[in-house]
Enzyme design. Structure first.
Site, PDB file in Angstrom:
ATOM      1  N   HIS A 148       0.560 -11.567   1.683  1.00 31.02           N
ATOM      2  CA  HIS A 148      -0.471 -10.866   0.923  1.00 31.02           C
ATOM      3  C   HIS A 148      -1.094 -11.730  -0.176  1.00 31.02           C
ATOM      4  CE1 HIS A 148      -1.576  -6.445  -0.235  1.00 31.02           C
ATOM      5  NE2 HIS A 148      -2.615  -7.236  -0.268  1.00 31.02           N
TER       6      HIS A 148
ATOM      7  N   TYR B 185       0.825  -1.209   0.000  1.00 34.97           N
ATOM      8  CA  TYR B 185       0.000   0.000   0.000  1.00 34.97           C
ATOM      9  C   TYR B 185       0.858   1.258   0.000  1.00 34.97           C
ATOM     10  CZ  TYR B 185      -3.926  -3.003   1.537  1.00 34.97           C
ATOM     11  OH  TYR B 185      -4.887  -3.968   1.656  1.00 34.97           O
TER      12      TYR B 185
END
Length: 284
Positions: free
Chosen positions: A109, A51
């Site tokens: 992730h 992010y």
């Protein structure tokens, strides 16, 4: 009040039932969003290495009036790290960027690097190596809990075949019209709490007439309906927003959806197109 409620992970750690997602919230906006969310009562913040906002999220936690131990912070090990050394270095980098001695939760992730997403290669050895790095950080007290994201059943089995610490959390895409029940059940049977990212379907559920009518029936917003739906399935929703009004609305879900309406929502046709978000169906 949902912001005061928690689940308990398999290792005994408690985790707040609702989190603020921070995907695509960057820079000062991320810091301000986290600070405001905490002011509103949020105690669970979700970020990720990919992010690009870990430092800003941490700044928001520090800018609050709370002690570090009062806020549950999750980050995600970038999907590209598929060696022990790379994953170990990345975990240390997250802690350094955030200025934290520990993270409450870190998860892989994705089983596949993003540039290989959807390929036949499931990177089994790489995921085992990345998991070993998470295990060692967990055993060292740098991570309070560890888990997975976007894994399929065979990917979960790969981890369980070689692990010394079993995953405690599995974060997946799950919302009205898209509930992977078999994967959820499998994850739970392996001892994992299931988190649901994008509970409003990347915003596409705002366009669904059946969902709009159901929300009107309860005199609530579409996000409230969708978040409550996930909660009643025993999932942990992670709605993403930088808007304080939306944060407050998302947390005002202390109502009950009748079972008949839950069944009706579960019977809706799946979304076939995520619109502008279609290129990021599982990246969150």
């Amino acid at each position: 009040m949902i912001l005061k409620e928690t689940y308990t992970l398999s290792n005994g750690i408690t985790i707040p039932k609702l989190a603020l997602g921070t995907w695509m919230i960057e820079g000062e906006s991320a810091t301000n969003a986290v600070k405001k969310a905490i002011e509103l009562g949020y105690r669970h913040i979700d970020t990720a290495q990919d992010y690009g906002n870990e430092a800003e999220v941490a700044d928001g936690v520090r800018a609050s009036s709370l002690e570090r131990e009062q806020v549950f912070v999750t980050s995600k090990l970038a999907a590209r790290h598929k060696t022990y050394d790379e994953a170990t270095a990345a975990i240390e980098e997250s802690l350094e960027k955030m200025g934290f001695e520990y993270l409450d939760l870190m998860i892989i992730h994705s089983p596949q690097p993003w540039d290989h997403f959807g390929s036949e290669d499931r990177f089994p050895e790489g995921n085992q190596e990345a998991w070993r790095a998470l295990e060692d950080a967990y055993k060292a007290g740098k991570l309070k809990a560890i888990g997975l994201s976007n894994f399929q059943e065979r990917d979960i089995d790969t981890i369980l075949e070689s692990c010394s610490v079993a995953p405690m959390v599995h974060q997946i895409l799950a919302h009205v019209t898209n509930v992977p029940s078999a994967l959820i059940d499998y994850s739970r049977n392996k001892g994992m709490l299931v988190e649901a990212y994008s509970p409003v379907g990347h915003g596409e559920l705002f366009k669904n007439e059946a969902i709009i009518k159901m929300a009107e029936k309860y005199n609530i917003s579409v996000p409230q309906l969708c978040i409550r739906y996930d909660l009643q399935l025993g999932l942990l929703p992670l709605p993403k927003t930088a808007n304080p009004d939306h944060m407050a609305n998302n947390a005002a879900v202390d109502f009950e959806i009748a079972q008949a309406d839950m069944d009706a929502l579960s019977a809706l046709e799946p979304i076939k197109d995520y619109g502008e978000a279609s290129q990021f169906p599982v990246f969150q």
